[in-house]
Design a protein around this motif. Structure first.
Motif, PDB file in Angstrom:
ATOM      1  N   ALA A 333       0.802  -1.311   0.178  1.00 55.38           N
ATOM      2  CA  ALA A 333       0.065  -0.164   0.066  1.00 55.38           C
ATOM      3  C   ALA A 333       1.105   0.979  -0.141  1.00 55.38           C
ATOM      4  O   ALA A 333       0.298   2.440  -0.356  1.00 55.38           O
ATOM      5  N   LEU A 334       1.691   1.188   0.746  1.00 57.08           N
ATOM      6  CA  LEU A 334       3.036   2.846   0.599  1.00 57.08           C
ATOM      7  C   LEU A 334       3.505   2.495  -0.812  1.00 57.08           C
ATOM      8  O   LEU A 334       3.729   3.633  -1.426  1.00 57.08           O
ATOM      9  N   ASP A 335       3.700   0.824  -1.152  1.00 53.58           N
ATOM     10  CA  ASP A 335       5.006   1.350  -2.331  1.00 53.58           C
ATOM     11  C   ASP A 335       4.369   1.960  -3.731  1.00 53.58           C
ATOM     12  O   ASP A 335       4.594   2.952  -4.653  1.00 53.58           O
ATOM     13  N   THR A 336       2.602   1.516  -3.785  1.00 58.43           N
ATOM     14  CA  THR A 336       1.859   1.868  -4.589  1.00 58.43           C
ATOM     15  C   THR A 336       1.277   3.622  -4.911  1.00 58.43           C
ATOM     16  O   THR A 336       0.356   3.832  -5.233  1.00 58.43           O
ATOM     17  N   GLY A 337       0.921   4.007  -3.500  1.00 63.11           N
ATOM     18  CA  GLY A 337       0.912   5.807  -3.314  1.00 63.11           C
ATOM     19  C   GLY A 337      -0.766   5.187  -2.693  1.00 63.11           C
ATOM     20  O   GLY A 337      -1.101   6.529  -3.014  1.00 63.11           O
ATOM     21  N   ARG A 376      -7.887   1.282  12.224  1.00 65.27           N
ATOM     22  CA  ARG A 376      -7.497   2.947  12.971  1.00 65.27           C
ATOM     23  C   ARG A 376      -6.382   3.357  11.370  1.00 65.27           C
ATOM     24  O   ARG A 376      -6.427   4.277  10.881  1.00 65.27           O
ATOM     25  N   THR A 377      -6.621   1.864  10.139  1.00 65.98           N
ATOM     26  CA  THR A 377      -5.883   2.716   8.766  1.00 65.98           C
ATOM     27  C   THR A 377      -6.965   2.618   7.535  1.00 65.98           C
ATOM     28  O   THR A 377      -7.723   2.431   8.225  1.00 65.98           O
ATOM     29  N   PRO A 378      -6.492   3.612   6.632  1.00 68.70           N
ATOM     30  CA  PRO A 378      -7.437   3.362   5.430  1.00 68.70           C
ATOM     31  C   PRO A 378      -7.837   2.550   5.113  1.00 68.70           C
ATOM     32  O   PRO A 378      -7.401   1.293   4.263  1.00 68.70           O
ATOM     33  N   VAL A 379      -9.022   1.334   5.750  1.00 72.52           N
ATOM     34  CA  VAL A 379      -9.649   0.636   4.940  1.00 72.52           C
ATOM     35  C   VAL A 379      -9.951  -0.061   4.242  1.00 72.52           C
ATOM     36  O   VAL A 379      -9.514  -1.211   3.629  1.00 72.52           O
ATOM     37  N   LEU A 380      -9.901   0.671   3.191  1.00 69.11           N
ATOM     38  CA  LEU A 380     -10.847   0.620   1.875  1.00 69.11           C
ATOM     39  C   LEU A 380      -9.031   0.133   0.737  1.00 69.11           C
ATOM     40  O   LEU A 380      -8.913  -0.778   0.171  1.00 69.11           O
ATOM     41  N   PRO A 381      -8.258   1.095   1.371  1.00 68.73           N
ATOM     42  CA  PRO A 381      -6.926   0.797   0.243  1.00 68.73           C
ATOM     43  C   PRO A 381      -6.186  -0.229   0.673  1.00 68.73           C
ATOM     44  O   PRO A 381      -5.685  -1.604   0.068  1.00 68.73           O
ATOM     45  N   THR A 385      -5.795  -3.719  -1.531  1.00 68.70           N
ATOM     46  CA  THR A 385      -4.521  -4.102  -2.012  1.00 68.70           C
ATOM     47  C   THR A 385      -3.923  -5.462  -0.841  1.00 68.70           C
ATOM     48  O   THR A 385      -3.200  -6.564  -1.360  1.00 68.70           O
ATOM     49  N   ALA A 386      -4.507  -6.163   0.390  1.00 71.96           N
ATOM     50  CA  ALA A 386      -4.890  -7.145   0.633  1.00 71.96           C
ATOM     51  C   ALA A 386      -5.329  -8.500  -0.234  1.00 71.96           C
ATOM     52  O   ALA A 386      -4.732  -9.501  -0.015  1.00 71.96           O
ATOM     53  N   LEU A 387      -6.594  -7.626  -1.317  1.00 74.12           N
ATOM     54  CA  LEU A 387      -7.100  -9.041  -2.115  1.00 74.12           C
ATOM     55  C   LEU A 387      -6.261  -9.062  -3.343  1.00 74.12           C
ATOM     56  O   LEU A 387      -6.188  -9.570  -4.257  1.00 74.12           O
ATOM     57  N   GLU A 388      -5.387  -7.507  -3.237  1.00 66.26           N
ATOM     58  CA  GLU A 388      -4.830  -8.302  -5.144  1.00 66.26           C
ATOM     59  C   GLU A 388      -3.145  -8.886  -4.390  1.00 66.26           C
ATOM     60  O   GLU A 388      -2.680  -9.717  -5.318  1.00 66.26           O
TER      61      GLU A 388
END
Length: 403
Positions: A333-337, A376-381, A385-388
């Protein structure tokens, strides 16, 4: 050909920690140990600062440079979040003191010795020989080294990194500084100060370990795909000290720098029938943070217990599978922005109690706590990412670029 029960290759944090734990075994339990340290030069680790957290009274407390019970994180707007770490303390250990203490213990322990040599290869024994491994290299005086051991623990970096889906680098430079006027709060670590200019890719932050009102280790750190030219680190540090901290006149008394891989790879703990990887080479680095010292201690403690029990000393994973899975999502998630790194970490420290967050970073939280923290994190992004991730292949040359 010399013989030993155990040969440890490399005298960094992992090699020294394992040697220290084997020295602590009783005379009847302790194997014959040889610690092989690289000669001065590019193969010997430079002086380092290791930080970790645990309760007071740890085995290395006598050698600490400092410890603290307050951590502070500042967002890009400068808003501070300060948390107490109790019952834990955040500890700073310099490699110089750790090395001197372990070397003194080795010198005072029967059956444990240290030698200086460059290890060229580690091989299985010829057919017909007893199980074990052979260590071949060159001593400091140029003479050949050949050691035969029942078990070999190799802490050197692998010749090629293991395949990964995402690879970031945590790269940093730190200055030990002395200011003319009081600038630092000796009771508080600035763990992440995001008032640094943020790069186009990844994130950056200042990191301050105060050892007094006028002295501190001040670091500029980036999480990104590639390192910077030396001059860029110096400019970033000067800007942070002079413009952000308004430190006034100061002098630099020491410098340290490093590059830590942050990857969702799966390092193999075994490099041969009787050869095991430990430390960073054995997966001790926590991928999402770059912290390794606590993982090294878990790993070497387990190895020493297995040797004491006469069992195969296969190093266990330093981190839980659940922790590594969550780290893989964060790295991607960090690397993809998809998430803003500075905002992500600042929000996490603002909304989660500091002791809980430290236990999470050490893999000591329960599943229900992990789930609560995930909210507490941005759930949708993060969910995207978890599904990808299961659809991506690990590659030796992973770039981490978004598809």
């Amino acid at each position: 050909m010399s013989d030993a029960d155990v040969v440890i290759v490399g005298a960094g944090a992992a090699g020294l920690s394992l040697a220290h734990r084997l020295c602590a075994l009783g005379p009847r339990e302790r194997p014959a140990v040889v610690l092989v340290e690289a000669p001065p030069g590019p193969r010997r680790p430079g002086e380092r600062t290791w930080c970790y957290w645990e309760e007071p009274g740890g085995p290395y407390d006598a050698w600490l440079t400092a410890s603290w019970d307050r951590l502070r994180v500042r967002g890009e707007d400068g808003a501070p979040t300060t948390g107490r770490t109790a019952p834990l303390r955040y500890k700073m250990l310099r490699s110089r003191e750790f090395t001197a203490a372990v070397e003194a213990r080795i010198a005072a322990t029967d059956g444990v010795r240290r030698l200086t040599a460059t290890v060229d290869r580690i091989a299985d024994p010829p057919p017909g020989r007893a199980p074990g491994a052979e260590v071949h290299g060159t001593r400091a005086d140029g003479s050949p080294l050949r050691l035969r051991a029942r078990w070999v623990f190799d802490s050197r970096p692998p010749s090629a990194p293991p395949p990964a889906r995402t690879v970031l680098l945590q790269h940093f430079r730190g200055w030990f500084v002395r200011t003319r006027r009081p600038v630092f709060r000796p009771d508080t670590v600035d763990l992440m100060d995001f008032r640094t200019p943020q790069p186009a890719h990844g994130l950056s932050f200042g990191y301050v370990l105060p050892t007094g009102p006028r002295t501190a280790l001040v670091e500029y750190t980036e999480f990104s795909r590639s390192v910077l030219p030396d001059a860029d680190y110096d400019r970033a540090l000067a800007h942070y000290l002079e413009e952000v901290l308004a430190a006034g006149p100061y002098e630099t008394t020491g410098v340290e720098h490093g590059v830590i891989p942050m990857a969702d790879s799966r390092p193999a703990p075994r490099a041969g029938a009787a050869v095991f990887r430990i430390g960073a080479a054995g997966g001790a680095i926590r991928p999402a943070t770059g912290y390794a010292f606590a993982g090294i201690q878990r790993q070497t403690r387990a190895v020493a217990a297995l040797l004491r029990a006469g069992r195969t000393p296969l190093p266990p994973p330093a981190h839980r599978a659940r922790s590594l899975a969550m780290d893989a999502v964060l790295l991607r998630a960090l690397d993809t922005g998809r998430i803003d790194g500075a905002d992500f970490f600042a929000r996490l420290f603002r909304t989660v109690p500091t002791p809980t967050l430290l236990r999470f970073l050490d893999g000591a939280t329960r599943p229900v706590e992990d789930f609560t923290l995930g909210l507490r994190t941005p759930v949708l992004p993060m969910l995207r990412t978890a599904l990808e991730l299961p659809l991506l292949r690990r590659s030796p040359s992973a770039s981490g670029k978004a598809p």
